[in-house]
Design an enzyme around this catalytic site. Structure first.
Site, mmCIF file in Angstrom:
data_model
loop_
_atom_site.group_PDB
_atom_site.id
_atom_site.type_symbol
_atom_site.label_atom_id
_atom_site.label_comp_id
_atom_site.label_asym_id
_atom_site.label_seq_id
_atom_site.Cartn_x
_atom_site.Cartn_y
_atom_site.Cartn_z
ATOM 1 N N TYR A 132 96.972 -44.604 104.843
ATOM 2 C CA TYR A 132 97.418 -45.041 106.167
ATOM 3 C C TYR A 132 97.661 -43.870 107.107
ATOM 4 O O TYR A 132 97.595 -44.018 108.315
ATOM 5 C CB TYR A 132 98.728 -45.838 106.046
ATOM 6 C CG TYR A 132 98.545 -47.313 105.822
ATOM 7 C CD1 TYR A 132 97.709 -47.791 104.823
ATOM 8 C CD2 TYR A 132 99.233 -48.240 106.599
ATOM 9 C CE1 TYR A 132 97.565 -49.142 104.616
ATOM 10 C CE2 TYR A 132 99.098 -49.596 106.384
ATOM 11 C CZ TYR A 132 98.264 -50.046 105.398
ATOM 12 O OH TYR A 132 98.126 -51.386 105.196
ATOM 13 N N LYS A 167 94.227 -46.340 90.820
ATOM 14 C CA LYS A 167 92.785 -46.462 90.565
ATOM 15 C C LYS A 167 92.360 -45.129 89.979
ATOM 16 O O LYS A 167 91.480 -44.429 90.506
ATOM 17 C CB LYS A 167 92.056 -46.813 91.873
ATOM 18 C CG LYS A 167 90.605 -47.190 91.694
ATOM 19 C CD LYS A 167 90.386 -48.549 91.034
ATOM 20 C CE LYS A 167 88.907 -48.794 90.770
ATOM 21 N NZ LYS A 167 88.675 -50.006 89.946
ATOM 22 N N ASP A 222 92.652 -53.224 90.405
ATOM 23 C CA ASP A 222 91.864 -54.462 90.306
ATOM 24 C C ASP A 222 92.430 -55.365 89.223
ATOM 25 O O ASP A 222 92.581 -56.576 89.402
ATOM 26 C CB ASP A 222 90.368 -54.151 90.083
ATOM 27 C CG ASP A 222 90.108 -53.144 88.970
ATOM 28 O OD1 ASP A 222 91.076 -52.511 88.482
ATOM 29 O OD2 ASP A 222 88.940 -52.980 88.580
ATOM 30 N N ASP A 259 100.189 -52.845 100.150
ATOM 31 C CA ASP A 259 99.975 -53.798 101.243
ATOM 32 C C ASP A 259 99.262 -55.027 100.708
ATOM 33 O O ASP A 259 99.666 -56.169 100.952
ATOM 34 C CB ASP A 259 99.136 -53.122 102.340
ATOM 35 C CG ASP A 259 98.817 -54.060 103.487
ATOM 36 O OD1 ASP A 259 99.744 -54.764 103.929
ATOM 37 O OD2 ASP A 259 97.656 -54.095 103.932
ATOM 38 N N ASP A 309 100.925 -59.091 99.520
ATOM 39 C CA ASP A 309 100.508 -60.389 100.079
ATOM 40 C C ASP A 309 100.171 -61.367 98.952
ATOM 41 O O ASP A 309 100.529 -62.549 99.013
ATOM 42 C CB ASP A 309 99.287 -60.240 100.989
ATOM 43 C CG ASP A 309 99.657 -60.037 102.457
ATOM 44 O OD1 ASP A 309 100.734 -59.458 102.713
ATOM 45 O OD2 ASP A 309 98.876 -60.454 103.332
HETATM 46 C C1 IPM Z 1 102.541 -54.999 106.385
HETATM 47 C C2 IPM Z 1 101.513 -55.180 107.467
HETATM 48 C C3 IPM Z 1 101.276 -53.844 108.155
HETATM 49 C C4 IPM Z 1 100.748 -52.895 107.100
HETATM 50 C C5 IPM Z 1 100.332 -53.903 109.358
HETATM 51 C C6 IPM Z 1 100.820 -54.889 110.403
HETATM 52 C C7 IPM Z 1 100.132 -52.552 109.977
HETATM 53 O O1 IPM Z 1 100.352 -55.732 106.939
HETATM 54 O O2 IPM Z 1 103.675 -54.577 106.709
HETATM 55 O O3 IPM Z 1 102.251 -55.305 105.232
HETATM 56 O O4 IPM Z 1 99.544 -52.877 106.819
HETATM 57 O O5 IPM Z 1 101.547 -52.158 106.540
HETATM 58 MG MG MG Z 2 100.523 -56.350 104.913
#
Ligand code: IPM
Ligand code: MG
Length: 359
Positions: free
Chosen positions: A141, A192, A224, A248, A252
């Site tokens: 990032y 990885k 993975d 990240d 999710d």
């Molecule tokens: C998160 C979000 C952010 C990230 C984005 C909005 C930049 O997806 O906080 O997980 O990728 O860190």
């Molecule tokens: Mg995110």
């Protein structure tokens, strides 16, 4: 002196969900006599509209002085076409790196009341309690060089740099081991290392650091496989520690195990434990303004704030108990609704938590 909180509502559903979290903050502030003070400012798209940049220097200054920051969410189609240097997300990334918020805690906890809201079978997810520790201030990032360049043949090439120094790996590793000590004593480090040198070093440094935490069990997993294991048998995990981008993505996936990303809070901490608190979900522009967003992730982020930055773990417990009660009462926003429950709006959900706190 009471602690000072900077509130950044952000974009999309940000203002709606933060409004409910603020109701909760006001109630506990009075009920437990905390003396908290608040200040609002803009970050993200709304800051582009107000100040021309996603994070103004004056806002960053307020953030530095605050004891904690509560953030809604940033971004939306209105600002998607802007130059990438001033997109709303840049504000979020800047505040994370400028404040040194390297430790991102993303708990994926399944409330037993929501076992049917998960897309996975109840036996796979019931009792789930994972903590993802995501490195937040480094990795791909932020790695330089980065950009989009024109090659000699005239075509463009996008490039980024994935790197981690030993000290960056050690500090996030410590967070993970220390968290595991307070939980079930297991850390799984995700990398990885079969392909990427940066994560080969990551694995080696984690192994060395582990010698200082012999009471914690350390395992390693390729990313993975970790993605697969998260949906196959997620209860094998206690603490998962990983770099910025893998964290990240995996967070999710982990969020969905719990029924909805609308339930997941997060904390982003610096080395002193000061931090920024935000729901794991985004600004959801598609449902903004409709009053249907789930405010519980933001309310639970307030609870994490009280626990990790403000030193009121018992108040944090009270909020978590109140959220549990509201779910027991059958209240559900659309994202966690299942047949037979009571569908409520964003503000009704906030009011229900407030009522449970006052009961
Ligand atoms: C998160 C979000 C952010 C990230 C984005 C909005 C930049 O997806 O906080 O997980 O990728 O860190
Ligand atoms: Mg995110």
């Amino acid at each position: 002196m009471g602690k000072h909180i900077l509130i950044l509502e952000g974009d999309g559903i940000g203002p709606e969900i933060v409004r409910e979290a603020r109701k909760v903050l006001d109630v506990i502030n009075t009920k437990f006599d905390l003396g908290l003070t608040f200040e609002n400012d803009h970050m993200g798209g709304c800051a582009i509209d107000a100040y021309g940049v996603p994070l103004a220097d004056s806002t960053l200054e307020k953030a530095r002085k605050a004891d904690a920051i509560l953030l809604g969410a940033v971004g939306g189609p209105k600002w998607d076409k802007l130059d990438r240097s001033i997109r709303p997300e840049k504000g979020l990334l800047k505040i994370r790196s400028q404040l040194g918020l390297y430790a991102n805690l993303r708990p994926a906890l399944l409330y037993p009341q929501l076992v049917d809201a998960s897309s996975l079978k109840p036996e796979v997810v019931s009792g789930l309690d994972i903590l993802i520790v995501r490195e937040l201030a480094g990795g791909i990032y932020f790695g330089e060089p980065r950009g989009i360049r024109v090659l000699e043949n005239g075509e463009r090439e996008g490039y980024n740099t994935y790197k981690y120094s030993e000290s960056e790996i050690i500090r996030i590793g410590r967070t993970a081991f220390e968290m595991a000590r307070k939980r079930n004593g297991k850390v799984c480090s995700v990398d990885k290392a079969n392909v990427l040198e940066a994560t080969m070093l990551w694995r080696e440094v984690m192994d060395t650091l582990h010698k200082e935490y012999p009471d914690v069990e350390l395992s390693h997993m390729y990313v993975d496989n970790a993605a697969m294991q998260l949906v196959r048998a997620p209860k094998q995990f206690d603490v998962l520690v990983t770099g910025n981008m893998f964290g990240d993505i995996l967070s999710d996936a982990a969020a969905m195990l719990t029924g909805s990303i609308g339930m997941l809070p997060s904390a982003s901490l610096d080395k002193e434990g000061r931090g920024m608190y935000e729901p794991c979900h985004g600004s959801a522009p598609d449902i903004a303004g409709q009053g249907i967003a789930n405010p519980l992730a933001t309310i639970l982020s307030v609870s994490m704030m009280l626990r990790y930055s403000l030193g009121y773990p018992q108040v944090a417990d009270a909020i978590e108990v109140a959220v549990g009660k509201v779910l027991d009462q059958g209240y559900r926003t659309a994202d966690i609704y299942t047949e037979g429950k009571t569908k409520v709006s964003t503000s009704q959900m906030g009011d229900a938590v407030v009522a449970a706190l006052n009961a």
